[in-house]
Design a protein around this motif. Sequence first.
Motif, PDB file in Angstrom:
ATOM      1  N   MET A   1      23.318 -45.179 -12.595  1.00 40.05           N
ATOM      2  CA  MET A   1      22.644 -45.410 -13.859  1.00 40.05           C
ATOM      3  C   MET A   1      22.268 -44.063 -14.484  1.00 40.05           C
ATOM      4  SD  MET A   1      19.007 -47.234 -14.539  1.00 40.05           S
ATOM      5  CE  MET A   1      19.242 -48.780 -15.343  1.00 40.05           C
ATOM      6  N   ASN A   2      22.555 -43.921 -15.754  1.00 41.38           N
ATOM      7  CA  ASN A   2      22.188 -42.705 -16.471  1.00 41.38           C
ATOM      8  C   ASN A   2      20.713 -42.742 -16.848  1.00 41.38           C
ATOM      9  OD1 ASN A   2      24.707 -41.423 -16.519  1.00 41.38           O
ATOM     10  ND2 ASN A   2      25.386 -42.712 -18.213  1.00 41.38           N
ATOM     11  N   THR A   3      20.119 -41.568 -16.911  1.00 35.54           N
ATOM     12  CA  THR A   3      18.737 -41.466 -17.349  1.00 35.54           C
ATOM     13  C   THR A   3      18.672 -40.667 -18.634  1.00 35.54           C
ATOM     14  OG1 THR A   3      18.378 -39.488 -16.009  1.00 35.54           O
ATOM     15  CG2 THR A   3      17.838 -41.600 -14.997  1.00 35.54           C
ATOM     16  N   ARG A   4      17.622 -40.897 -19.371  1.00 42.39           N
ATOM     17  CA  ARG A   4      17.395 -40.217 -20.647  1.00 42.39           C
ATOM     18  C   ARG A   4      16.475 -39.029 -20.383  1.00 42.39           C
ATOM     19  NH1 ARG A   4      15.979 -42.559 -26.256  1.00 42.39           N
ATOM     20  NH2 ARG A   4      14.438 -41.105 -27.027  1.00 42.39           N
ATOM     21  N   GLU A   5      16.960 -37.831 -20.711  1.00 42.63           N
ATOM     22  CA  GLU A   5      16.168 -36.610 -20.526  1.00 42.63           C
ATOM     23  C   GLU A   5      15.905 -35.981 -21.894  1.00 42.63           C
ATOM     24  OE1 GLU A   5      16.567 -32.158 -18.540  1.00 42.63           O
ATOM     25  OE2 GLU A   5      18.073 -33.686 -18.047  1.00 42.63           O
ATOM     26  N   VAL A   6      14.639 -35.881 -22.244  1.00 43.65           N
ATOM     27  CA  VAL A   6      14.261 -35.268 -23.510  1.00 43.65           C
ATOM     28  C   VAL A   6      14.377 -33.747 -23.368  1.00 43.65           C
ATOM     29  CG1 VAL A   6      12.349 -34.911 -25.115  1.00 43.65           C
ATOM     30  CG2 VAL A   6      12.764 -37.185 -24.150  1.00 43.65           C
ATOM     31  N   ILE A   7      15.023 -33.100 -24.330  1.00 42.58           N
ATOM     32  CA  ILE A   7      15.202 -31.653 -24.331  1.00 42.58           C
ATOM     33  C   ILE A   7      14.366 -31.076 -25.467  1.00 42.58           C
ATOM     34  CG2 ILE A   7      16.857 -29.754 -24.511  1.00 42.58           C
ATOM     35  CD1 ILE A   7      17.336 -31.561 -22.052  1.00 42.58           C
ATOM     36  N   ILE A   8      13.357 -30.296 -25.098  1.00 43.03           N
ATOM     37  CA  ILE A   8      12.497 -29.660 -26.093  1.00 43.03           C
ATOM     38  C   ILE A   8      12.402 -28.173 -25.746  1.00 43.03           C
ATOM     39  CG2 ILE A   8      10.245 -29.621 -27.225  1.00 43.03           C
ATOM     40  CD1 ILE A   8       9.867 -32.527 -26.232  1.00 43.03           C
ATOM     41  N   PRO A   9      13.170 -27.326 -26.416  1.00 45.24           N
ATOM     42  CA  PRO A   9      13.094 -25.893 -26.139  1.00 45.24           C
ATOM     43  C   PRO A   9      11.722 -25.324 -26.509  1.00 45.24           C
ATOM     44  CG  PRO A   9      15.033 -26.417 -27.446  1.00 45.24           C
ATOM     45  CD  PRO A   9      14.165 -27.638 -27.435  1.00 45.24           C
ATOM     46  N   GLN A  10      11.380 -24.228 -25.858  1.00 44.00           N
ATOM     47  CA  GLN A  10      10.135 -23.532 -26.191  1.00 44.00           C
ATOM     48  C   GLN A  10      10.148 -23.173 -27.674  1.00 44.00           C
ATOM     49  OE1 GLN A  10       9.357 -20.085 -23.787  1.00 44.00           O
ATOM     50  NE2 GLN A  10       7.516 -19.573 -24.905  1.00 44.00           N
ATOM     51  N   GLY A  11       9.045 -23.446 -28.343  1.00 45.84           N
ATOM     52  CA  GLY A  11       8.930 -23.170 -29.767  1.00 45.84           C
ATOM     53  C   GLY A  11       9.256 -24.374 -30.639  1.00 45.84           C
ATOM     54  N   MET A  12       9.802 -25.449 -30.040  1.00 40.24           N
ATOM     55  CA  MET A  12      10.128 -26.653 -30.805  1.00 40.24           C
ATOM     56  C   MET A  12       9.240 -27.827 -30.437  1.00 40.24           C
ATOM     57  SD  MET A  12      14.254 -26.736 -31.136  1.00 40.24           S
ATOM     58  CE  MET A  12      15.169 -25.460 -31.989  1.00 40.24           C
ATOM     59  N   GLU A  13       8.181 -27.583 -29.691  1.00 41.38           N
ATOM     60  CA  GLU A  13       7.294 -28.654 -29.254  1.00 41.38           C
ATOM     61  C   GLU A  13       6.684 -29.425 -30.424  1.00 41.38           C
ATOM     62  OE1 GLU A  13       7.311 -25.377 -26.188  1.00 41.38           O
ATOM     63  OE2 GLU A  13       6.963 -25.426 -28.349  1.00 41.38           O
ATOM     64  N   ILE A  14       6.412 -28.743 -31.520  1.00 44.60           N
ATOM     65  CA  ILE A  14       5.787 -29.395 -32.673  1.00 44.60           C
ATOM     66  C   ILE A  14       6.669 -30.501 -33.255  1.00 44.60           C
ATOM     67  CG2 ILE A  14       6.637 -27.773 -34.424  1.00 44.60           C
ATOM     68  CD1 ILE A  14       3.866 -28.044 -35.780  1.00 44.60           C
ATOM     69  N   LEU A  15       7.987 -30.365 -33.115  1.00 41.08           N
ATOM     70  CA  LEU A  15       8.884 -31.400 -33.625  1.00 41.08           C
ATOM     71  C   LEU A  15       8.639 -32.726 -32.918  1.00 41.08           C
ATOM     72  CD1 LEU A  15      12.186 -29.335 -33.853  1.00 41.08           C
ATOM     73  CD2 LEU A  15      10.541 -29.817 -35.682  1.00 41.08           C
ATOM     74  N   TYR A  16       8.410 -32.653 -31.620  1.00 39.59           N
ATOM     75  CA  TYR A  16       8.149 -33.854 -30.834  1.00 39.59           C
ATOM     76  C   TYR A  16       6.714 -34.343 -31.037  1.00 39.59           C
ATOM     77  CZ  TYR A  16       8.336 -37.042 -26.857  1.00 39.59           C
ATOM     78  OH  TYR A  16       8.311 -38.156 -26.063  1.00 39.59           O
ATOM     79  N   GLU A  17       5.772 -33.412 -30.984  1.00 44.33           N
ATOM     80  CA  GLU A  17       4.356 -33.772 -31.037  1.00 44.33           C
ATOM     81  C   GLU A  17       3.911 -34.258 -32.419  1.00 44.33           C
ATOM     82  OE1 GLU A  17       2.657 -30.113 -29.702  1.00 44.33           O
ATOM     83  OE2 GLU A  17       3.428 -30.385 -27.659  1.00 44.33           O
ATOM     84  N   LYS A  18       4.315 -33.564 -33.463  1.00 46.12           N
ATOM     85  CA  LYS A  18       3.842 -33.886 -34.809  1.00 46.12           C
ATOM     86  C   LYS A  18       4.797 -34.811 -35.572  1.00 46.12           C
ATOM     87  CE  LYS A  18       2.108 -31.774 -39.058  1.00 46.12           C
ATOM     88  NZ  LYS A  18       1.796 -30.528 -39.753  1.00 46.12           N
ATOM     89  N   TYR A  19       6.104 -34.574 -35.416  1.00 45.32           N
ATOM     90  CA  TYR A  19       7.080 -35.323 -36.220  1.00 45.32           C
ATOM     91  C   TYR A  19       7.780 -36.427 -35.437  1.00 45.32           C
ATOM     92  CZ  TYR A  19       6.142 -31.636 -39.517  1.00 45.32           C
ATOM     93  OH  TYR A  19       5.511 -30.769 -40.373  1.00 45.32           O
TER      94      TYR A  19
END
Length: 145
Positions: A1-19
């Motif tokens: 079974m495949n798993t979903r891995e979220v990729i958030i590079p350093q400096g792009m955290e705001i895209l996930y957190e705010k948007y």
Amino acid sequence: MNTREVIIPQGMEILYEKYHYCPGIKVGNTLYISGQVGRDENLQVVEETEAQFIQAFENVKKVLWAAGASFDDVVEMITYHVTVQPSNASEQQPLIIPHLPLFIKVKDRYFTNKFPTWTGVGVTALSTPGLIVEIKCTAILGLEN
């Protein structure tokens, strides 16, 4: 079974957190990269055309590297380009992508070995005023030749 891995590079955290979107999602060996634009880490639009193209590709590179990939792993690229009406054109003439030759020149600095499929789409606007291109990619990690 495949798993979903979220990729958030350093400096792009705001895209996930705010948007509330992921710069990338890896499922198995496939990496889906959200459309990347010419904004810096402070979400400021890069003004100069070539610099904005470079920043957009650098943002793609950040997501690739955070997932353990490179431009050689990209198999598909879709780009969205803001179009303009030629100043001497009538309303019935098609819109043009004014900086396409420069975009191709910048693209060729990043894709130097293995070339992806590429679809370019003309649009009237992107999410933030001043943006002129958005780059969306899909990469397959671990492919041979």
